[in-house]
Design a protein around this motif. Structure first.
Motif, PDB file in Angstrom:
ATOM      1  N   LEU A   1       0.860  -1.177   0.000  1.00  0.00           N
ATOM      2  CA  LEU A   1       0.000   0.000   0.000  1.00  0.00           C
ATOM      3  C   LEU A   1       0.898   1.227   0.000  1.00  0.00           C
ATOM      4  O   LEU A   1       1.674   1.432   0.939  1.00  0.00           O
ATOM      5  CB  LEU A   1      -0.914   0.021   1.230  1.00  0.00           C
ATOM      6  CG  LEU A   1      -1.864  -1.159   1.442  1.00  0.00           C
ATOM      7  CD1 LEU A   1      -2.699  -0.921   2.687  1.00  0.00           C
ATOM      8  CD2 LEU A   1      -2.763  -1.369   0.233  1.00  0.00           C
TER       9      LEU A   1
ATOM     10  N   CYS B   1      -7.653  -4.795  -4.328  1.00  0.00           N
ATOM     11  CA  CYS B   1      -6.392  -4.113  -4.632  1.00  0.00           C
ATOM     12  C   CYS B   1      -6.068  -4.205  -6.121  1.00  0.00           C
ATOM     13  O   CYS B   1      -5.551  -3.249  -6.718  1.00  0.00           O
ATOM     14  CB  CYS B   1      -5.253  -4.709  -3.811  1.00  0.00           C
ATOM     15  SG  CYS B   1      -5.329  -4.364  -2.044  1.00  0.00           S
TER      16      CYS B   1
ATOM     17  N   THR C   1      -2.044   0.724  -4.938  1.00  0.00           N
ATOM     18  CA  THR C   1      -1.907  -0.621  -4.369  1.00  0.00           C
ATOM     19  C   THR C   1      -1.195  -1.502  -5.390  1.00  0.00           C
ATOM     20  O   THR C   1      -1.502  -1.466  -6.583  1.00  0.00           O
ATOM     21  CB  THR C   1      -3.280  -1.226  -4.027  1.00  0.00           C
ATOM     22  OG1 THR C   1      -4.117  -1.231  -5.196  1.00  0.00           O
ATOM     23  CG2 THR C   1      -3.968  -0.442  -2.920  1.00  0.00           C
TER      24      THR C   1
ATOM     25  N   TYR D   1      -9.123   0.631  -3.874  1.00  0.00           N
ATOM     26  CA  TYR D   1      -8.733   1.391  -2.688  1.00  0.00           C
ATOM     27  C   TYR D   1      -8.028   2.709  -3.013  1.00  0.00           C
ATOM     28  O   TYR D   1      -7.722   3.487  -2.100  1.00  0.00           O
ATOM     29  CB  TYR D   1      -7.806   0.548  -1.802  1.00  0.00           C
ATOM     30  CG  TYR D   1      -8.501  -0.610  -1.114  1.00  0.00           C
ATOM     31  CD1 TYR D   1      -9.628  -0.406  -0.341  1.00  0.00           C
ATOM     32  CD2 TYR D   1      -8.010  -1.905  -1.229  1.00  0.00           C
ATOM     33  CE1 TYR D   1     -10.261  -1.458   0.302  1.00  0.00           C
ATOM     34  CE2 TYR D   1      -8.634  -2.973  -0.587  1.00  0.00           C
ATOM     35  CZ  TYR D   1      -9.751  -2.740   0.169  1.00  0.00           C
ATOM     36  OH  TYR D   1     -10.381  -3.782   0.813  1.00  0.00           O
TER      37      TYR D   1
END
Length: 469
Positions: A5, A32, A170, A37
């Motif tokens: 991340l 992801c 990500t 995200y």
């Protein structure tokens, strides 16, 4: 199986517990993969406890739906928005960096809890109050400094940071699950939507200038302090002989490899890293007593270019089921060892040239000339002859030389007494016996002379007396 991340506060690497929570891990990995995200805000920060993220809009957006699972995202069916969360009995919130899915009670069955997309990361140890409310599926492997930054963020009364902290990108490092039908991975990270941009409070690059100036000044002061401390420590090591000189720099062709599996050995590492260039040495550091691996190693390449290429391509690579960390070596112990060995060899060679072994240096033997007892030098430790005689320091004043010379010419005075005494002693015997008697007489005579004169030694007068005898 890991995910990186990239946040505005720094990078976080999460290792997924696929054997304990397979469905939770699959949902997280696929979200992801489709960049769901991206630009999600980090919120609900509780100092030394936890923070929450995973909703693309965040709790402050009126149109937020709280997030959805990968299956609800692909199908569009509200029934697939959530799924039943699995709580493994062996997984507990006991340490910092525990990653778990946020859950809520099922609308029709309060004893059953469901999850969607939001997840929680703990910022402290023993956060076991989350057990049964958040389903664990991973642990932070790297990025604890990022967790510290998030933990120290200034927040409002609801735990929302005043300066936005968001997930930027990500990256999936390893995905063992097949893609569900309909999943399409975007070719690049999508730009934030208008709804997401509307939730921005203070952007990352909009901090006050005076705060930036203060932070820069503090960082510069800290850098100078560390440089001074490092220089002082290096100087201390140089004075102790552990470093050849304080400005010594580590080699540029040696890699430091850590986080190794205990079963990984030199042969395996050398085989893996040899594809980047010729390896001069590969050493896994082991415990001196047990011989067990300490899980780090040093790899020396023939040239700097091979070392740099290995550094850029081997960091975070899995070897024997362990994700290794690779960095340039900062150790100078090998250089210090080489320097000490060379220095000791030069000293030993010089000592042998000056009269034998370490104990036969001629300069050290000069200290013996002022002793008045018989001395035997060991030939095996640099001695070259046997000396039996009497050496005596009688005076220090330069004028005493003339006193002794006058005494020798006239046969009177301390010089004459020494000469006469020596001749008388030598005339009474022959060989070593004569020398011993002369020594006895000389000692008596010079003892008397020592009360009169304060000049250089009277040894010349003594030797003259022996020759005259």
């Amino acid at each position: 199986m890991s995910v990186l991340l990239e946040t505005s506060a720094g990078d976080i690497v999460i290792d997924l517990l696929v054997d304990y929570a397979p469905k939770l891990c699959e949902n997280f990995l696929k979200l992801c993969k489709v960049k769901y995200y991206n630009f999600s805000p980090i919120h609900s920060i509780q100092k030394s406890y936890s923070f929450q993220t995973g909703d693309p809009l965040g709790p402050m957006a009126p149109q937020s739906d709280g997030g959805t699972s990968i299956w609800g995202l692909l199908s569009g069916d509200p029934a697939d928005k959530t799924f039943t969360a699995f709580f493994h009995p062996k997984l507990k919130h006991l340490e910092r960096g525990t990653v778990s899915m946020a859950t809520a009670p099922h609308p029709s069955d309060p004893d059953q809890r469901v999850a969607a997309s939001q997840f929680i990361v703990t910022l402290g140890d023993k956060t076991d109050s989350l057990d049964g409310r958040a389903a664990i599926f991973g642990k932070v492997a790297e990025g604890f400094d990022t967790l510290e930054k998030i933990n120290g963020a200034i927040v409002d009364d609801r735990g929302h940071p005043l300066v936005d902290i968001r997930i930027k990108h990500t990256f999936i490092l390893d995905d063992p699950y097949p893609d569900p039908p309909g999943l399409r991975e975007p070719s690049s990270s999508p730009l934030p939507t208008k709804e997401q941009l509307a939730t921005v409070r203070i952007a990352e690059d909009e901090e006050l200038l005076d705060e930036e100036a203060n932070e820069e000044a503090a960082a510069e002061a800290e850098r100078r302090r560390r440089e001074r401390e490092a220089a002082a420590q290096a100087l201390t090591l140089e004075m102790m002989g552990d470093l050849p000189f304080a400005e010594v720099k580590p080699p540029e062709n040696v890699l430091f490899v850590c986080k190794l599996n205990p079963i990984t050995n030199e042969e395996g590492l050398e085989l893996i890293f040899s594809r980047f260039g010729k390896i001069l040495s590969c050493e896994v550091i082991r415990d001196r007593k047990t011989g067990d691996s300490l899980q780090y190693a040093f790899i020396e390449f023939e040239d700097k270019k091979s070392c740099e290429e290995a550094y850029s391509k081997m960091d975070q690579v899995l070897i024997d089921d362990r994700r290794i960390h690779v960095d340039f070596s900062q150790s100078v112990s090998r250089l210090s060892e080489v320097w000490r060995n060379e220095t000791n060899a030069k000293r030993k060679k010089a000592a042998m040239r000056d009269g034998g072994g370490w104990g036969g240096v001629k300069e050290l033997e000069k200290r013996r000339q002022y002793r008045n007892e018989p001395v035997e030098l060991d030939e095996g430790r640099g001695g070259q002859s046997r000396v039996v005689g009497a050496r005596l320091v009688a005076t220090r004043a330069i004028d005493a030389q003339s006193v002794i010379s006058t005494g020798m010419e006239s046969g009177t005075g301390p010089g004459g007494m020494a000469g006469i005494a020596t001749r008388n002693g030598a005339a009474e015997a022959h060989g070593e016996t004569a020398i011993e008697i002369a020594n006895t007489t000389v000692t008596t005579a010079i003892g008397e002379a020592g009360t009169i004169v304060n000049g250089p030694t009277v040894i010349d007068a003594i030797m003259t007396g022996i020759e005259g005898g």
